[in-house]
Scaffold this motif. Structure first.
Motif, short mmCIF file in Angstrom:
data_model
loop_
_atom_site.label_atom_id
_atom_site.label_comp_id
_atom_site.label_asym_id
_atom_site.label_seq_id
_atom_site.Cartn_x
_atom_site.Cartn_y
_atom_site.Cartn_z
N THR A 41 0.84 -1.21 0.00
CA THR A 41 0.00 0.00 0.00
C THR A 41 0.87 1.25 0.00
OG1 THR A 41 -1.60 -1.28 1.23
CG2 THR A 41 -1.99 1.07 1.14
N GLU A 42 2.07 1.14 0.54
CA GLU A 42 3.01 2.28 0.53
C GLU A 42 3.32 2.70 -0.90
OE1 GLU A 42 3.36 -0.51 2.16
OE2 GLU A 42 3.88 -0.15 4.25
N ASP A 43 3.27 1.75 -1.82
CA ASP A 43 3.50 2.03 -3.24
C ASP A 43 2.16 2.47 -3.86
OD1 ASP A 43 3.98 2.00 -5.97
OD2 ASP A 43 4.18 -0.19 -6.10
N ALA A 44 1.89 3.76 -3.74
CA ALA A 44 0.58 4.27 -4.18
C ALA A 44 0.35 4.01 -5.68
CB ALA A 44 0.47 5.76 -3.88
N GLU A 45 1.39 4.26 -6.50
CA GLU A 45 1.21 4.11 -7.94
C GLU A 45 0.85 2.67 -8.31
OE1 GLU A 45 1.06 6.62 -9.79
OE2 GLU A 45 1.78 8.05 -8.30
N GLY A 46 1.61 1.73 -7.76
CA GLY A 46 1.36 0.32 -8.07
C GLY A 46 -0.01 -0.11 -7.56
N THR A 47 -0.39 0.38 -6.39
CA THR A 47 -1.69 0.01 -5.82
C THR A 47 -2.82 0.61 -6.66
OG1 THR A 47 -0.66 -0.07 -3.65
CG2 THR A 47 -3.06 0.08 -3.69
N CYS A 64 -7.27 -2.52 1.29
CA CYS A 64 -5.80 -2.44 1.24
C CYS A 64 -5.28 -2.61 2.66
CB CYS A 64 -5.34 -1.08 0.74
SG CYS A 64 -5.93 -0.64 -0.90
N THR A 65 -4.19 -3.30 2.77
CA THR A 65 -3.61 -3.47 4.09
C THR A 65 -2.87 -2.19 4.51
OG1 THR A 65 -2.24 -4.92 5.44
CG2 THR A 65 -1.45 -4.50 3.21
N VAL A 66 -2.94 -1.87 5.79
CA VAL A 66 -2.26 -0.68 6.30
C VAL A 66 -1.37 -1.09 7.47
CG1 VAL A 66 -2.59 1.63 7.28
CG2 VAL A 66 -4.15 0.82 5.53
N PRO A 67 -0.15 -1.55 7.15
CA PRO A 67 0.73 -2.02 8.23
C PRO A 67 1.68 -0.93 8.73
CG PRO A 67 1.55 -2.78 6.09
CD PRO A 67 0.36 -1.91 5.81
N THR A 68 1.76 0.20 8.03
CA THR A 68 2.72 1.25 8.42
C THR A 68 2.07 2.63 8.29
OG1 THR A 68 3.46 1.50 6.13
CG2 THR A 68 4.68 -0.09 7.47
N LYS A 69 2.77 3.61 8.88
CA LYS A 69 2.32 5.01 8.78
C LYS A 69 2.33 5.45 7.30
CE LYS A 69 3.78 9.34 10.97
NZ LYS A 69 4.62 9.93 9.94
N GLU A 70 3.35 4.99 6.57
CA GLU A 70 3.47 5.37 5.15
C GLU A 70 2.27 4.83 4.36
OE1 GLU A 70 6.07 3.99 6.92
OE2 GLU A 70 6.90 5.99 7.20
N ALA A 71 1.85 3.61 4.72
CA ALA A 71 0.69 3.01 4.02
C ALA A 71 -0.56 3.83 4.31
CB ALA A 71 0.51 1.56 4.47
N ALA A 72 -0.72 4.25 5.58
CA ALA A 72 -1.89 5.07 5.94
C ALA A 72 -1.89 6.37 5.14
CB ALA A 72 -1.90 5.35 7.43
N GLU A 73 -0.71 6.98 5.00
CA GLU A 73 -0.62 8.24 4.26
C GLU A 73 -0.86 8.03 2.76
OE1 GLU A 73 2.43 10.16 7.52
OE2 GLU A 73 3.22 9.52 5.57
N SER A 74 -0.47 6.87 2.28
CA SER A 74 -0.64 6.54 0.86
C SER A 74 -2.13 6.50 0.47
CB SER A 74 0.00 5.17 0.62
OG SER A 74 0.11 4.89 -0.72
N ALA A 76 -4.49 8.53 1.05
CA ALA A 76 -5.00 9.81 0.53
C ALA A 76 -4.71 9.92 -0.97
CB ALA A 76 -4.34 10.97 1.27
N LYS A 77 -3.52 9.52 -1.37
CA LYS A 77 -3.13 9.58 -2.78
C LYS A 77 -3.93 8.56 -3.61
CE LYS A 77 1.13 9.97 -5.38
NZ LYS A 77 2.54 9.67 -5.41
N ILE A 78 -4.05 7.37 -3.07
CA ILE A 78 -4.78 6.31 -3.79
C ILE A 78 -6.23 6.73 -4.01
CG2 ILE A 78 -5.61 3.92 -3.63
CD1 ILE A 78 -3.06 3.34 -1.91
N LYS A 79 -6.83 7.27 -2.96
CA LYS A 79 -8.25 7.65 -3.03
C LYS A 79 -8.52 8.66 -4.15
CE LYS A 79 -11.40 7.87 -0.53
NZ LYS A 79 -12.75 7.49 -0.82
#
Ligand code: SF4
Length: 362
Positions: A41-47, A64-74, A76-79
């Motif tokens: 999920t940290e990889d917003a583009e790939g996701t 999407c799994t959210v295992p890290t702070k970066e994933a949680a921040e990602s 917003a971009k994915i949405k």
């Protein structure tokens, strides 16, 4: 209108309506198809790339799994780049659940039993309440609490239900009822029984799936049996077919299950004969090509692919369109009537043109 067939739509449980972003589930709304990304999920583009493919395949809600702070921040971009509601899957860390909500998750999936006590649950519920984000609570046969296993003598349907309802109460205790429940087991019949039991106990919508079902072939079979038995009783508001494979296959399998039960319309259903000694053409690859060709065609049609002209036209009578193989040539059939003879190597193209004409007519 060509292509529209009457289907028996089963009456489903009158569960509570829950809004997940742009989608409402429960309360008799159509059963939503879910899948889960397997990118980081940290990889917003790939996701995003994967979610857009899943959208094309007919996915209604993505997790999407959210295992890290970066994933949680990602999130917003994915949405910003996707068009379907996004569910954030969070384990253990209540701060990630809150971060996922703040970054725009449309639903969160947590286990209130493993995020660390009442105060933390209160904080997560507070954040969800503020943004009207539903919480999916669930149990999985693989992580059923020790005390419940001891009480019921192992993992049982009754234990799964008790555990799920305990977790629901942990959320309700903070005056929140924007809840979806999931109970998952890789034991198909235990999963069926657990859903039958919990459907009598609650009006919260149920997200249904057979967990760890297996690879595409065996997983699709186990899921079809389990989901078929559950959905046919009017139980279930969203589904996921869990497969060890491309998530796009999960969506295709889920849609086929819903269509087979008469719970979803639209899309082309391909029926093909099993082949026998009478088969005159190379039917197996032809049927596969037809399936691939029609999988994203939005018409509500039945297409038959038959191996011979002896029985093919008769057996294709129930289909809107059919092709039958003969010696070096085949037949194009419409509602059981032969329309024209076609050289074998042109059958696929002729069928494609026929489907296009149905699209134009309808
Ligand atoms: Fe055999 Fe013809 Fe029936 Fe296909 S349609 S199974 S080829 S008899």
């Amino acid at each position: 209108m060509p292509g529209l067939r009457r289907m028996k739509i089963m009456i489903r449980d009158n569960t509570k309506e829950i809004r997940i972003g742009s989608r409402v589930i429960g309360g008799g709304n159509p059963i939503a198809v879910q899948s889960m990304t397997n990118t980081k999920t940290e990889d917003a583009e790939g996701t995003i790339r994967q979610i857009l493919k899943l959208e094309d395949a007919g996915c209604d809600i993505i997790r999407c799994t959210v295992p890290t702070k970066e994933a949680a921040e990602s999130i917003a971009k994915i949405k910003k780049a996707i068009h379907i509601p996004l569910v954030a899957d969070v384990h253990f860390d209540y701060r990630l659940a809150i971060a996922a909500i703040e970054n725009g998750a449309d639903k969160i999936r947590i286990n209130p039993g493993n995020i660390g006590g009442a105060d933390r649950i209160r904080e997560v519920v507070g954040a969800a309440k503020m943004r009207k984000v539903p919480i999916r609570v669930g149990v999985n046969s693989g992580s059923l609490e020790k005390e419940i296993c001891e009480k019921y003598g192992g993992v049982t349907a009754e234990g799964l239900v008790e555990s799920a309802l305990d977790k629901v109460r942990m959320i309700e205790d903070f005056d929140y009822d924007n809840i979806v429940i999931s109970i998952k087991s890789s034991d198909v019949m235990m999963c069926v029984r657990a859903h039958e039991l919990i459907a009598k106990e609650t009006r919260y919508p149920l997200h249904v799936g057979i967990t760890e079902a297996g690879t595409v072939f065996s997983g699709a079979i186990k899921s079809s049996v389990g989901l078929g038995l559950i959905l046919n009783q009017g139980i279930g508001d969203t589904i996921r077919v869990s497969l060890t494979g491309d998530p796009v296959e999960e969506v295709r399998a889920a849609k086929l299950i819903l269509r087979s039960l008469g719970l979803r319309r639209g899309g082309v259903e391909v029926v093909s004969c099993p082949t026998c000694g009478r088969t005159e053409i190379d039917l197996i690859p032809l049927a596969k090509k037809v399936e691939e060709m029609v999988q994203d065609v939005p018409l509500d049609l039945k297409v038959a692919v038959m191996g011979c002209v002896v029985n093919g036209p008769g057996e294709a009578r129930g289909a809107d369109v059919g092709i039958c193989g003969g010696k070096h040539e085949g037949l194009l059939i419409r509602h059981g009537e032969i329309v024209r003879r076609v050289p074998e190597d042109q059958l696929l193209e002729v069928l494609r043109e026929e489907l296009l004409s149905w699209g134009i007519e309808s």
